[in-house]
Write a protein that holds these residues in place. Structure first.
Motif, mmCIF file in Angstrom:
data_model
loop_
_atom_site.group_PDB
_atom_site.id
_atom_site.type_symbol
_atom_site.label_atom_id
_atom_site.label_comp_id
_atom_site.label_asym_id
_atom_site.label_seq_id
_atom_site.Cartn_x
_atom_site.Cartn_y
_atom_site.Cartn_z
ATOM 1 N N MET A 89 0.414 6.334 -6.936
ATOM 2 C CA MET A 89 -0.762 7.474 -6.696
ATOM 3 C C MET A 89 -0.581 8.912 -6.437
ATOM 4 O O MET A 89 -1.322 10.169 -7.540
ATOM 5 C CB MET A 89 -1.739 6.726 -6.303
ATOM 6 C CG MET A 89 -2.262 5.128 -6.428
ATOM 7 S SD MET A 89 -3.578 5.160 -7.675
ATOM 8 C CE MET A 89 -4.432 6.761 -7.295
ATOM 9 N N ARG A 90 -0.086 9.442 -5.536
ATOM 10 C CA ARG A 90 0.260 11.353 -5.081
ATOM 11 C C ARG A 90 0.813 11.395 -6.717
ATOM 12 O O ARG A 90 0.756 12.412 -6.851
ATOM 13 C CB ARG A 90 1.031 11.071 -4.240
ATOM 14 C CG ARG A 90 0.204 10.971 -2.785
ATOM 15 C CD ARG A 90 1.104 11.678 -1.911
ATOM 16 N NE ARG A 90 1.680 10.599 -1.096
ATOM 17 C CZ ARG A 90 1.670 9.592 -0.226
ATOM 18 N NH1 ARG A 90 0.331 9.375 0.292
ATOM 19 N NH2 ARG A 90 2.857 9.080 -0.311
ATOM 20 N N THR B 59 -8.475 1.504 -2.829
ATOM 21 C CA THR B 59 -7.701 1.950 -1.113
ATOM 22 C C THR B 59 -7.920 3.860 -0.875
ATOM 23 O O THR B 59 -8.383 4.202 -0.679
ATOM 24 C CB THR B 59 -6.506 1.244 -0.525
ATOM 25 O OG1 THR B 59 -7.664 -0.492 -0.175
ATOM 26 C CG2 THR B 59 -6.882 1.408 0.433
ATOM 27 N N TYR B 60 -6.705 3.857 -2.027
ATOM 28 C CA TYR B 60 -6.084 5.185 -2.069
ATOM 29 C C TYR B 60 -7.422 6.423 -1.826
ATOM 30 O O TYR B 60 -7.029 7.050 -1.739
ATOM 31 C CB TYR B 60 -5.181 5.534 -3.229
ATOM 32 C CG TYR B 60 -4.605 6.308 -3.004
ATOM 33 C CD1 TYR B 60 -3.705 7.112 -2.088
ATOM 34 C CD2 TYR B 60 -4.780 7.364 -4.108
ATOM 35 C CE1 TYR B 60 -2.996 8.609 -1.930
ATOM 36 C CE2 TYR B 60 -4.305 8.823 -3.714
ATOM 37 C CZ TYR B 60 -3.626 9.232 -3.376
ATOM 38 O OH TYR B 60 -3.052 10.829 -3.498
ATOM 39 N N GLU C 178 -8.591 9.012 -0.750
ATOM 40 C CA GLU C 178 -7.795 10.311 -0.695
ATOM 41 C C GLU C 178 -8.458 11.453 -2.104
ATOM 42 O O GLU C 178 -8.312 12.637 -2.300
ATOM 43 C CB GLU C 178 -6.982 10.220 -1.061
ATOM 44 C CG GLU C 178 -6.068 9.384 -0.115
ATOM 45 C CD GLU C 178 -5.196 10.264 1.549
ATOM 46 O OE1 GLU C 178 -5.805 11.639 0.836
ATOM 47 O OE2 GLU C 178 -5.255 9.999 1.970
ATOM 48 N N ASP D 280 0.458 4.388 -2.786
ATOM 49 C CA ASP D 280 -0.320 5.005 -2.381
ATOM 50 C C ASP D 280 0.704 6.196 -2.885
ATOM 51 O O ASP D 280 0.245 7.743 -3.073
ATOM 52 C CB ASP D 280 0.182 5.046 -1.144
ATOM 53 C CG ASP D 280 -1.278 4.809 0.116
ATOM 54 O OD1 ASP D 280 -1.971 4.768 -0.950
ATOM 55 O OD2 ASP D 280 -0.804 5.126 1.110
ATOM 56 N N GLN E 151 0.692 -1.221 -0.119
ATOM 57 C CA GLN E 151 0.105 0.022 0.427
ATOM 58 C C GLN E 151 0.904 0.999 -0.222
ATOM 59 O O GLN E 151 0.376 2.197 -1.115
ATOM 60 C CB GLN E 151 -1.118 -0.257 1.250
ATOM 61 C CG GLN E 151 -1.844 1.439 0.995
ATOM 62 C CD GLN E 151 -3.200 0.798 -0.274
ATOM 63 O OE1 GLN E 151 -3.460 0.161 -0.667
ATOM 64 N NE2 GLN E 151 -3.505 1.668 -0.997
ATOM 65 N N HIS E 152 1.722 1.147 0.515
ATOM 66 C CA HIS E 152 2.783 2.221 0.801
ATOM 67 C C HIS E 152 3.553 2.975 -0.641
ATOM 68 O O HIS E 152 2.988 4.009 -1.067
ATOM 69 C CB HIS E 152 3.738 2.770 2.020
ATOM 70 C CG HIS E 152 4.787 3.429 1.613
ATOM 71 N ND1 HIS E 152 4.148 4.423 2.665
ATOM 72 C CD2 HIS E 152 6.295 3.841 1.876
ATOM 73 C CE1 HIS E 152 5.070 5.334 2.305
ATOM 74 N NE2 HIS E 152 6.479 5.000 1.782
#
Length: 341
Positions: free
Chosen positions: A235-236, A261-262, A266, A232, A228-229
């Protein structure tokens, strides 16, 4: 694609090792069973002979000596619910009079090696393998002495085996073209680590799509561990204000889950990019919007793997074969959204 397979030789025995090392058979047995009282010079000679001949201990014979197999069976009500390929293969194998004992490798290289070698040394006729590790050379002696191996989803790295693969390049092209057809010109890819065959093949296919459209790759392809990290961070990067992607292709179902999930945490629903994921999953049609996917034909892949396995068992010297199974696009809504400006 077919390639000729080599002839299979007889599996070396402890008698062969004893003859090669110039020691008594009992000495070989003591070395194999890790008897600490064997002198270092005898142990060295035996180990050298083992390495030279490619000898592998017969686990069934060791079981007879120990009086225990160190193996536990588990007859669960359902083991293959999350693996439709395994479920279909089990059905076909049972209908063909074959028994399947499955074990999870948990995406762990050493666990994969332990599981596969244990199956080989317990006298299994064949192994169907979803390869993980970067080097499967340890399989070469087992294949040479009769183990039938069929790789599924990605090829074995090392000795050549029969294999069943999905058409990864065609799937990525379908996903990219679907998004482009709905007005997207800034499409990003988030996928698995490229040390993995499927991760590498799908990322390469996406780069080829960008190049064919004359688009720069920089900033649009993010590959790595499916945690996930890391996703994430990716994605940013792809949703940053200056160069925001309006659409995403995700390289496998684990990545799709992490991306969803992100987005849920967000990004407001009205600002979310269009999405096409590689791999279908049971709840895809129930989400809002339902997720457009590239679907692998698990039934066809299982049938192909079973056919290759039974053919190899019947004719060990037949040419090796790789079967590539077509994929399909299931349009449900998330990949058909227009760009958000």
């Amino acid at each position: 694609m077919t390639k000729a397979s080599g002839r299979r030789s007889r599996r070396p025995t402890m008698v062969d090792v004893a003859r090669e090392a110039g020691v008594a058979l009992s000495t070989v047995s003591r070395v194999v069973n890790q008897d600490p009282t064997v002198g270092p010079e005898f142990a060295r000679r035996v180990q050298t002979a083992i390495d030279t001949l490619g000898y592998r201990p017969d686990e069934q014979a060791q079981q007879l000596r120990r009086g225990t197999s160190r193996t536990i069976g588990m007859a669960a009500r359902e083991m293959s619910a999350r693996n439709p390929l395994l479920a279909e293969f089990e059905r076909g194998a049972y209908a063909s009079g074959l028994t399947v004992f499955a074990a999870s490798t948990a995406d762990d290289v050493e666990r994969e090696r332990t599981v596969v070698l244990s199956m080989a040394r317990r006298g299994f006729d064949g192994v169907v393998l979803e390869p993980i590790g970067p080097d499967h050379s340890y399989l070469a002696p087992e294949i040479a002495t009769g183990l039938a191996v069929v790789a599924v989803d990605r090829p074995v790295a090392g000795p050549e085996t029969d294999a069943v693969l999905a058409d990864n390049a065609a799937g990525i092209d379908m996903a990219y073209r679907q998004l482009a057809a709905h007005g997207h010109s800034r499409i990003a890819y988030i996928g698995d680590h490229e040390r993995i065959f499927t991760g590498r093949a799908r990322a390469a296919a996406f780069r080829a799509c960008l190049s064919a459209d004359g688009r720069a790759v920089t900033g649009l392809v993010h590959t790595g561990e499916t945690v996930q990290h890391r996703i994430d961070v990716a994605m940013r990067a792809v949703l940053s204000a200056e160069t925001a992607a309006t659409a995403l292709v995700t390289g496998n179902v684990t990545t799709t889950f992490a991306v969803l999930t992100y987005l849920a945490a967000e990004v407001p629903p009205e600002r979310r990019p269009a999405l096409v994921g590689f791999d279908d999953f049971p709840l895809a049609s129930l989400l809002d919007p339902p997720v457009t996917v590239i679907s692998q034909d698990s039934m066809a892949m299982a049938h192909a793997a079973l056919n290759l396995m039974t053919a190899r068992l019947a004719a060990p010297e037949r040419p090796l074969e790789t079967v590539t199974v077509p994929v399909s696009l299931i349009a449900r809504g998330s990949g058909e959204r227009p760009p958000v400006h």
